[in-house]
Scaffold this active site. Sequence first.
Site, PDB file in Angstrom:
ATOM      1  N   GLU A  31       0.875  -1.167   0.000  1.00  0.00           N
ATOM      2  CA  GLU A  31       0.000   0.000   0.000  1.00  0.00           C
ATOM      3  C   GLU A  31       0.914   1.219   0.000  1.00  0.00           C
ATOM      4  OE1 GLU A  31      -3.775   1.779   2.531  1.00  0.00           O
ATOM      5  OE2 GLU A  31      -2.044   1.061   3.623  1.00  0.00           O
ATOM      6  N   LYS A 296     -10.580 -15.520  35.000  1.00  0.00           N
ATOM      7  CA  LYS A 296     -10.798 -16.942  35.291  1.00  0.00           C
ATOM      8  C   LYS A 296     -12.097 -17.226  36.060  1.00  0.00           C
ATOM      9  CE  LYS A 296      -6.037 -18.448  34.725  1.00  0.00           C
ATOM     10  NZ  LYS A 296      -4.908 -19.233  35.196  1.00  0.00           N
ATOM     11  N   ASP A 333      -5.347 -25.942  34.738  1.00  0.00           N
ATOM     12  CA  ASP A 333      -4.227 -25.617  35.628  1.00  0.00           C
ATOM     13  C   ASP A 333      -4.156 -26.664  36.744  1.00  0.00           C
ATOM     14  OD1 ASP A 333      -3.460 -23.239  34.363  1.00  0.00           O
ATOM     15  OD2 ASP A 333      -4.837 -22.022  35.551  1.00  0.00           O
ATOM     16  N   ALA A 358      -2.136 -17.361  48.519  1.00  0.00           N
ATOM     17  CA  ALA A 358      -3.568 -17.675  48.635  1.00  0.00           C
ATOM     18  C   ALA A 358      -4.341 -17.024  47.486  1.00  0.00           C
ATOM     19  CB  ALA A 358      -4.099 -17.197  49.986  1.00  0.00           C
ATOM     20  N   MET A 419       8.682 -13.370  40.071  1.00  0.00           N
ATOM     21  CA  MET A 419       8.280 -13.125  38.692  1.00  0.00           C
ATOM     22  C   MET A 419       8.983 -11.865  38.171  1.00  0.00           C
ATOM     23  SD  MET A 419       4.492 -13.090  37.043  1.00  0.00           S
ATOM     24  CE  MET A 419       4.064 -11.409  37.348  1.00  0.00           C
ATOM     25  N   GLN A 471      -1.036 -27.359  31.345  1.00  0.00           N
ATOM     26  CA  GLN A 471      -2.401 -26.838  31.203  1.00  0.00           C
ATOM     27  C   GLN A 471      -2.774 -26.674  29.733  1.00  0.00           C
ATOM     28  OE1 GLN A 471      -3.466 -23.486  30.269  1.00  0.00           O
ATOM     29  NE2 GLN A 471      -1.348 -23.056  29.648  1.00  0.00           N
ATOM     30  N   GLN A 475      -5.862 -28.470  27.572  1.00  0.00           N
ATOM     31  CA  GLN A 475      -6.803 -27.716  26.736  1.00  0.00           C
ATOM     32  C   GLN A 475      -6.883 -28.334  25.340  1.00  0.00           C
ATOM     33  OE1 GLN A 475      -5.036 -23.752  27.056  1.00  0.00           O
ATOM     34  NE2 GLN A 475      -6.490 -23.258  28.694  1.00  0.00           N
TER      35      GLN A 475
HETATM   36  P1  NAP Z   1      -2.639 -13.530  42.580  1.00  0.00           P
HETATM   37  O1  NAP Z   1      -4.002 -14.124  42.617  1.00  0.00           O
HETATM   38  O2  NAP Z   1      -2.490 -12.073  42.402  1.00  0.00           O
HETATM   39  O3  NAP Z   1      -1.918 -13.938  43.970  1.00  0.00           O
HETATM   40  C1  NAP Z   1      -0.654 -13.468  44.272  1.00  0.00           C
HETATM   41  C2  NAP Z   1      -0.180 -14.113  45.559  1.00  0.00           C
HETATM   42  O4  NAP Z   1       1.162 -13.686  45.750  1.00  0.00           O
HETATM   43  C3  NAP Z   1      -0.956 -13.705  46.802  1.00  0.00           C
HETATM   44  O5  NAP Z   1      -1.061 -14.794  47.661  1.00  0.00           O
HETATM   45  C4  NAP Z   1      -0.060 -12.605  47.383  1.00  0.00           C
HETATM   46  O6  NAP Z   1      -0.189 -12.473  48.781  1.00  0.00           O
HETATM   47  C5  NAP Z   1       1.281 -13.160  47.070  1.00  0.00           C
HETATM   48  N1  NAP Z   1       2.318 -12.127  47.079  1.00  0.00           N
HETATM   49  C6  NAP Z   1       2.452 -11.110  46.201  1.00  0.00           C
HETATM   50  N2  NAP Z   1       3.540 -10.372  46.531  1.00  0.00           N
HETATM   51  C7  NAP Z   1       4.096 -10.950  47.620  1.00  0.00           C
HETATM   52  C8  NAP Z   1       5.227 -10.659  48.414  1.00  0.00           C
HETATM   53  N3  NAP Z   1       6.016  -9.621  48.116  1.00  0.00           N
HETATM   54  N4  NAP Z   1       5.520 -11.461  49.440  1.00  0.00           N
HETATM   55  C9  NAP Z   1       4.729 -12.530  49.713  1.00  0.00           C
HETATM   56  N5  NAP Z   1       3.638 -12.845  49.006  1.00  0.00           N
HETATM   57  C10 NAP Z   1       3.319 -12.075  47.968  1.00  0.00           C
HETATM   58  O7  NAP Z   1      -1.755 -14.219  41.457  1.00  0.00           O
HETATM   59  P2  NAP Z   1      -1.933 -15.671  40.796  1.00  0.00           P
HETATM   60  O8  NAP Z   1      -2.880 -15.581  39.655  1.00  0.00           O
HETATM   61  O9  NAP Z   1      -2.206 -16.662  41.866  1.00  0.00           O
HETATM   62  O10 NAP Z   1      -0.481 -15.895  40.162  1.00  0.00           O
HETATM   63  C11 NAP Z   1       0.659 -16.098  41.004  1.00  0.00           C
HETATM   64  C12 NAP Z   1       1.861 -16.450  40.144  1.00  0.00           C
HETATM   65  O11 NAP Z   1       1.647 -17.706  39.515  1.00  0.00           O
HETATM   66  C13 NAP Z   1       2.051 -15.495  38.973  1.00  0.00           C
HETATM   67  O12 NAP Z   1       2.935 -14.477  39.363  1.00  0.00           O
HETATM   68  C14 NAP Z   1       2.620 -16.343  37.856  1.00  0.00           C
HETATM   69  O13 NAP Z   1       4.026 -16.171  37.769  1.00  0.00           O
HETATM   70  C15 NAP Z   1       2.322 -17.735  38.282  1.00  0.00           C
HETATM   71  N6  NAP Z   1       1.454 -18.415  37.305  1.00  0.00           N
HETATM   72  C16 NAP Z   1       1.968 -19.496  36.668  1.00  0.00           C
HETATM   73  C17 NAP Z   1       1.188 -20.183  35.776  1.00  0.00           C
HETATM   74  C18 NAP Z   1       1.763 -21.368  35.061  1.00  0.00           C
HETATM   75  O14 NAP Z   1       1.108 -21.907  34.134  1.00  0.00           O
HETATM   76  N7  NAP Z   1       2.943 -21.816  35.422  1.00  0.00           N
HETATM   77  C19 NAP Z   1      -0.129 -19.779  35.515  1.00  0.00           C
HETATM   78  C20 NAP Z   1      -0.627 -18.670  36.175  1.00  0.00           C
HETATM   79  C21 NAP Z   1       0.178 -17.993  37.076  1.00  0.00           C
HETATM   80  P3  NAP Z   1      -1.259 -11.476  49.458  1.00  0.00           P
HETATM   81  O15 NAP Z   1      -2.528 -12.235  49.527  1.00  0.00           O
HETATM   82  O16 NAP Z   1      -0.657 -11.172  50.754  1.00  0.00           O
HETATM   83  O17 NAP Z   1      -1.342 -10.273  48.565  1.00  0.00           O
END
Ligand code: NAP
Length: 517
Positions: A31, A296, A333, A358, A419, A471, A475
């Site tokens: 283009e 999700k 997952d 959590a 991360m 995962q 799928q």
């Molecule tokens: P999320 O729901 O946001 O949960 C994050 C968690 O990390 C909470 O429990 C949080 O604690 C904790 N956290 C964050 N910062 C922290 C710190 N500085 N010290 C201690 N704890 C801390 O996230 P998610 O969806 O569960 O994902 C978590 C991780 O899983 C992602 O970062 C990603 O790398 C990984 N993941 C991997 C896959 C895979 O296929 N391998 C898929 C999805 C995700 P609080 O409750 O105190 O905030």
Amino acid sequence: MTLVAVPIHGDAIAVATQAEAARAAGADLVEVLIDRCVEQGADPDAVVAGIGALALPAIATARSVAEGGAWHGAEARRQALLAEADRRGAAYVDVELAAIAAGGPWTGWTPSRARLVLSHHDHVGMGSDLPGVIARMRAVGASMGGSEIVAKVAVMARDAADLATIRDLYVAGGGPLVAIAMGEHGLPSRLLSGVWGAEFTFARMDSGHAGSAPGQPTVRDLLRLYRLKGQSDTTRVFGVIGSPIAHSLSPLVHNAALGEHGLDAVYVPFRVEDAAAFWRACGGWLEGLSITIPHKQALLAEVDGLEELADSIAAMNTIYRDDADGAVGANTDAGAIVRCLEIALGRIDARRILVLGAGGVARTAAFACRARGAEVVIANRTAARAVELAAEAGCEAIDWRLAEREPYDVLINGTSVGMGKPDESPWPAAAHRSGTVVFDTVYTPLETRLLRDAQAAGASTICGLDMFIGQAVGQFERWTGLPAPEHLMYRLALERLDPAGSSGLTGQWRRRSTSGG
Ligand code: NAP
């Protein structure tokens, strides 16, 4: 078959060089943006004079400022340049419907050789009454005589649900059409242009080029990753929804898997803000979906059925279609976490598993391991969330600060700590124990501090990429009923995440991707 057009501009030599590069990349058209050539100080007459001798057939445009271009000159001059481009052998000449409708120097003009593209652009929103705009284009084209016009509308998607509006324009038929939703939310309108039957679509040369409109994919991705030339109206469409989504590895691994089986199917990324609105607008033409953060939970009430684990976790990352049950939500997952552990340990029902976090991943790990009979203990920075999750999943919550005293067979990091930060770990190096299994769900970087420390202490490790691929395998198998080419998927993901193979743990993972482990 949908043609791929690369927008180019510059002086006559630059335009010729770029056309050659576009041909070499596999594009079908260029283009030539005459307005941008002028903006850059090039002589538009020289550009137009060479238009028929370019390495690829050309679409000639000199887009008005009102429709997002850079043409500030007189309308008569613009008309004269495009008329000359027609005489010099342009394959298409693109003029806005609004310009033709305004008459002036366009009155009574028809290209003698080129196909006429009548276009309409809205760089802010989705325009209004696009079917009516296209009908006016076809009526104007018919009144001008000559060959059938190509109707082109390019509007700005505000969310991926707007893709339904674009697809409906193709479904309505009526003649050659290029309908594009610009911006990241509209990207699938470009990636699926062969499925929807576009006359042509636009792509940029590589990721270093900005492209001429927001959201253009590269020629390489369009041709290799999304296999545009193999697309047709029988091609089944899969995708992933999330926000952000641009860096998702899922299109890479799923398109490769679909291609490996020779399936007539494509998988595209949907940047989605309102998941329920997207599913209601577009779900009908999607064969299956991956769902990532933050959606999700958003479609739990939208599907016809839920697999048991997705129901108990109250989160799903997958939708597949089942003849009996319609659209079914699954949580692959959960299956992937269990599979990773069972490969490392065999049965896990007598194991004590300490889950850090959590949030979404920790919740999935807790429910999945409990469902396999494991003893699960949760520690989270925010204690109340650990207590709440433990009560729901039927396990124990412990104090985050005292967690390192806890006995465990398996330590799962479900926090986001590490991360993007290779030197940070949620677990003190000195607290690792030989003979345990440490599973980091984080996979960017592949080699996290947690895994390095664990290996140094004599623990076995599981990398987050194992879970990601697990995962994706779950799928693929639900969507197709075929075995996923897991090692291919693993290798491609590894090459993307660690192209230099420089991660210390990569050797181990790389062997997995090639040796069938
Ligand atoms: P999320 O729901 O946001 O949960 C994050 C968690 O990390 C909470 O429990 C949080 O604690 C904790 N956290 C964050 N910062 C922290 C710190 N500085 N010290 C201690 N704890 C801390 O996230 P998610 O969806 O569960 O994902 C978590 C991780 O899983 C992602 O970062 C990603 O790398 C990984 N993941 C991997 C896959 C895979 O296929 N391998 C898929 C999805 C995700 P609080 O409750 O105190 O905030």
